[in-house]
Design an enzyme around this catalytic site. Sequence first.
Site, PDB file in Angstrom:
ATOM      1  N   ASP A 170      33.476 -20.666  36.573  1.00 16.04           N
ATOM      2  CA  ASP A 170      32.316 -21.545  36.786  1.00 16.04           C
ATOM      3  C   ASP A 170      32.201 -22.595  35.675  1.00 16.04           C
ATOM      4  O   ASP A 170      31.479 -23.576  35.811  1.00 16.04           O
ATOM      5  CB  ASP A 170      31.019 -20.713  36.800  1.00 16.04           C
ATOM      6  CG  ASP A 170      30.483 -20.505  38.215  1.00 16.04           C
ATOM      7  OD1 ASP A 170      30.834 -21.307  39.104  1.00 16.04           O
ATOM      8  OD2 ASP A 170      29.710 -19.556  38.410  1.00 16.04           O
TER       9      ASP A 170
ATOM     10  N   GLN B 258      26.987 -14.821  40.811  1.00 16.31           N
ATOM     11  CA  GLN B 258      26.196 -15.768  41.598  1.00 16.31           C
ATOM     12  C   GLN B 258      24.799 -15.893  40.987  1.00 16.31           C
ATOM     13  O   GLN B 258      24.099 -14.891  40.818  1.00 16.31           O
ATOM     14  CB  GLN B 258      26.107 -15.277  43.057  1.00 16.31           C
ATOM     15  CG  GLN B 258      25.386 -16.223  43.984  1.00 16.31           C
ATOM     16  CD  GLN B 258      26.095 -17.577  44.119  1.00 16.31           C
ATOM     17  OE1 GLN B 258      27.307 -17.636  44.291  1.00 16.31           O
ATOM     18  NE2 GLN B 258      25.343 -18.650  44.030  1.00 16.31           N
TER      19      GLN B 258
ATOM     20  N   LYS C 126      32.279 -18.652  49.549  1.00 13.37           N
ATOM     21  CA  LYS C 126      33.308 -18.545  48.508  1.00 13.37           C
ATOM     22  C   LYS C 126      34.390 -17.565  48.945  1.00 13.37           C
ATOM     23  O   LYS C 126      35.583 -17.825  48.769  1.00 13.37           O
ATOM     24  CB  LYS C 126      32.672 -18.131  47.179  1.00 13.37           C
ATOM     25  CG  LYS C 126      31.877 -19.271  46.554  1.00 13.37           C
ATOM     26  CD  LYS C 126      30.956 -18.855  45.423  1.00 13.37           C
ATOM     27  CE  LYS C 126      30.088 -20.053  45.023  1.00 13.37           C
ATOM     28  NZ  LYS C 126      29.049 -19.736  44.053  1.00 13.37           N
TER      29      LYS C 126
END
Length: 281
Positions: A119, A96, A52
């Site tokens: 997200d 995460q 990422k």
Amino acid sequence: MAYIIDGKKISSEIKEELKETVAQLKEDGVSACLAVIQVGNDPASSVYVGNKKKACAFIGIDSKSYELPEETTQEELLGLIDELNQDPAVDGILVQLPIPAHMDEKEVIHAISPAKDVDGFHPQSVGALSIGEEGFVSCTPAGIIQLLKRSNIEIEGKECVVVGRSNIVGKPMAMLLLRENGTVTICHSRTKDLREVCKRADILVAAIGKPRFFDDSYVKDGAVVIDVGIHRGEDGKLCGDVDYAKVVDKVSAITPVPGGVGPMTIAMLMNNCVEAAKRKR
Ligand code: NDP
């Protein structure tokens, strides 16, 4: 011959487009910044976080990285999220997953401001998707829509069968296909006659987490097959939920594993960050 949907190529195209958008935003004095939080040092998570950060660097998105020790408390993590929610320089916040077992994942997801929820996991983002309002969409299903559209595969009016009903893949996938005017069926572990339902599909999305589960007996001639699963076999090779070798000669289009859905997830995360920065402008 089946058309092989090239997720690597399509994700590269999207990243190139985003790079241009970010350069234009910078000319207007607007920067984009993603904050990535990792708790503990799970090796797989470290790889994902690294990828990422690399994608951010390529596109020109600033990234702030927070590597917190395994023993971080829930309060400490929530405190950091709150700080980042308030920070006008931060456009997107990503925690995460999975986080360590002593933490409450739901509370963490709820703590991220919906305006920075790149997200797309916050209940407000999920609700916005289901009623057709603006909000961030979960990256993997959003990436699948891009794969279909950029491969000129029509969704409108098609029988779409999604196998799997998780909050991050199956459910948002179904909502997105519905938004594109597909006729959508969602299947799960209690579905009766799964094979028969799958055989009705013009577009079959396999997202159950079982290696090579779907063979040619689940697939209609000429169907489009999207394989979300990703598994590493004993031989060290990656495979999906679909038995690619058995299915490929029967379908009109299919995503390979690796190189299909996988690369799209990060591309769509980057897209969400850029959208967040645009909204700031
Ligand atoms: P989950 O384990 O959260 O959900 C799996 C779903 O599949 C559940 O809804 C379950 O049903 C259903 N299911 C399981 N077994 C069967 C069966 N035999 N028949 C019918 N339905 C079944 O998985 P995720 O949605 O998170 O992920 C699915 C797969 O996609 C995994 O392989 C994962 O690694 C991969 N993935 C890939 C990504 C990428 O970027 N390529 C991103 C995210 C996930 P029930 O609800 O009834 O239990």
